[in-house]
Design an enzyme around this catalytic site. Structure first.
Site, mmCIF file in Angstrom:
data_model
loop_
_atom_site.group_PDB
_atom_site.id
_atom_site.type_symbol
_atom_site.label_atom_id
_atom_site.label_comp_id
_atom_site.label_asym_id
_atom_site.label_seq_id
_atom_site.Cartn_x
_atom_site.Cartn_y
_atom_site.Cartn_z
ATOM 1 N N LEU A 1 27.695 37.671 -18.967
ATOM 2 C CA LEU A 1 27.430 38.420 -20.092
ATOM 3 C C LEU A 1 25.816 37.619 -20.897
ATOM 4 C CD1 LEU A 1 30.432 38.990 -21.299
ATOM 5 C CD2 LEU A 1 29.468 40.669 -19.709
ATOM 6 N N CYS A 2 24.834 37.958 -21.084
ATOM 7 C CA CYS A 2 23.795 37.244 -21.430
ATOM 8 C C CYS A 2 22.861 38.298 -22.192
ATOM 9 C CB CYS A 2 22.695 37.238 -20.263
ATOM 10 S SG CYS A 2 23.576 36.154 -19.105
ATOM 11 N N THR A 3 21.810 38.001 -23.404
ATOM 12 C CA THR A 3 20.989 38.738 -23.916
ATOM 13 C C THR A 3 19.182 38.267 -23.265
ATOM 14 O OG1 THR A 3 22.056 38.527 -25.965
ATOM 15 C CG2 THR A 3 20.318 38.897 -26.490
ATOM 16 N N ARG B 1 25.098 42.745 -29.277
ATOM 17 C CA ARG B 1 24.418 42.162 -29.423
ATOM 18 C C ARG B 1 23.253 41.786 -29.796
ATOM 19 N NH1 ARG B 1 25.048 40.134 -24.438
ATOM 20 N NH2 ARG B 1 26.348 40.966 -24.408
#
Length: 395
Positions: free
Chosen positions: A142-144, A333
């Site tokens: 899970l990333c930005t 996010r």
């Protein structure tokens, strides 16, 4: 025991609380400023550098790194085994992993199988467990990721690597078990051939694919997981059943970093290659307009969303949800990242305030293992381990 109606109310209340927390202090905060150079309670330290010599046989390439990191790798592998054994106490699942998994998955492409065999030998960890360790990055990332262009056409690429959701919660210090165990395994890698850099990447020791990297002077690339019903589990099942016409996404990312010679070539490969798991590829180049998010199904590209500063699109932001859909209400996010970028403005975007954006809760959260900043044209590549002290949202 709670009745069904009471249990439903408890779960609903928990969900509402998390949803509210996503948008209210102290779980969120005003956009951070002056956090770079990194310091303070959200900064764990810089990732160490290692050289991977591509002139060596694949079996030997990771030897030096894995001698250093074997004890930490054993810790996380044992944690994963304990989680599996919690659900299947007989130990039969891990027995299958150790004895059957290498044969079930068959030959991996390129150098990857030999590299994993070499890692298993150096660390004295069964090959099946090393393969499992490499596979699980296909599911829990899970990333930005952000690519931004300043007023001069200069590009900056940033990413938070968030990993470990639902993989064990430590009630003693309010952290995710796997997230914390990955931090000592975080490394910067300089892949070299003939003593010259081919590409650089940040990764976890023991993982032979790549999720974050850049080719100096040419392009930068990050990989985010994409949730889909037609997901990676189906791709792996097809692979086991003998249909091996698709690439593992981490292996594809590394192959592109190693072999592609331009932004356009990388984009073409990432758009068209069949992959085992749905994904987002976030790609940045070396000149104005060269930045995009490629939304991938397993068999085709669904969308290529590109920078267009003349139309006011001077950045692209990607978390783990399709851009044309609202993010999951418990995991937004995207909105705070865009809000902080808009407040920063194109006139002021820089290496420094990209770090500010990625340091603002909930973009920074309990799952954040590290932050990477990339400037392709200046050959800047920096990775920092992160902490998110309480109060901090779990994801």
């Amino acid at each position: 025991m709670l009745g069904r109606s009471r249990l439903a109310l408890v779960l609903l209340a928990a969900a509402v609380s998390c949803a509210v927390a996503q948008h209210a202090p102290p779980w969120t905060e005003d956009c951070r400023k002056s956090t770079y150079p990194p310091s303070g309670p959200t900064y764990r330290g810089p990732a160490p550098w290692y050289t991977i010599n591509l002139d060596l046989p694949p079996y030997k390439r990771w030897h030096e790194l894995m001698v250093d990191k074997a004890p930490m790798l054993k810790v996380i592998v044992n944690s994963l085994k304990n989680m599996v054994n919690t659900f299947v106490p007989s130990g039969k699942v891990m027995q299958i992993v150790d004895e059957k998994l290498p044969g079930l998955l068959g030959n991996f492409p390129g150098p990857f199988e030999e590299e994993m065999k070499g890692i298993a030998a150096v660390t004295d960890i069964p090959l099946g467990e090393i393969i499992s360790y490499n596979i699980f990055y296909e599911f829990f990332t899970l990333c930005t990721s952000i690519v931004a262009e300043d007023k001069k056409g200069h590009l900056i690429h940033g990413r938070n690597m968030d990993f470990g959701v639902f993989l064990g919660w430590n009630i003693n210090n309010d952290t995710w078990v796997i997230t914390e165990e990955l931090k000592p395994l975080t490394v910067n890698l300089d892949f070299q051939r003939n003593n010259k850099t081919v590409f650089k990447a940040s990764s976890f020791a023991g993982y032979v694919g790549m999720l974050t990297g850049f080719k100096p002077g040419l392009f930068s690339l990050t990989l985010n997981e994409r949730f889909s019903v037609n997901g990676g589990y189906l791709g792996i099942l097809e692979w086991i059943l003998g249909k091996k016409d698709a690439m593992w996404i981490g292996f594809l990312t590394r192959t592109v970093l190693e072999n592609s010679t331009s932004y356009e070539e990388a984009k073409n490969i990432l758009t068209k290659t069949k992959i085992l798991a749905p994904a987002y590829f976030i790609l940045g180049g070396n000149q104005s307009g060269e930045g995009c998010v490629i939304t991938r199904d397993r068999k085709e590209s669904l969308d290529v969303y590109e920078l267009d500063a003349k139309q006011g699109r001077w950045y692209v932001v990607q978390t783990n949800y399709d851009r044309w859909k609202n993010p999951f209400f418990l995991d937004d996010r995207r909105t705070p990242a865009k809000m902080c970028l808009n407040r920063t403005t194109q006139e002021n975007i820089s290496f420094e305030n990209m770090y500010d954006v990625l340091s603002t809760k909930p973009v920074l959260n309990k799952l954040t293992v590290f932050t990477t900043l990339i400037d392709v044209t200046k050959d800047q590549f920096e990775t920092y381990m992160r902490d998110c002290p309480d109060p901090c949202i779990g994801w």
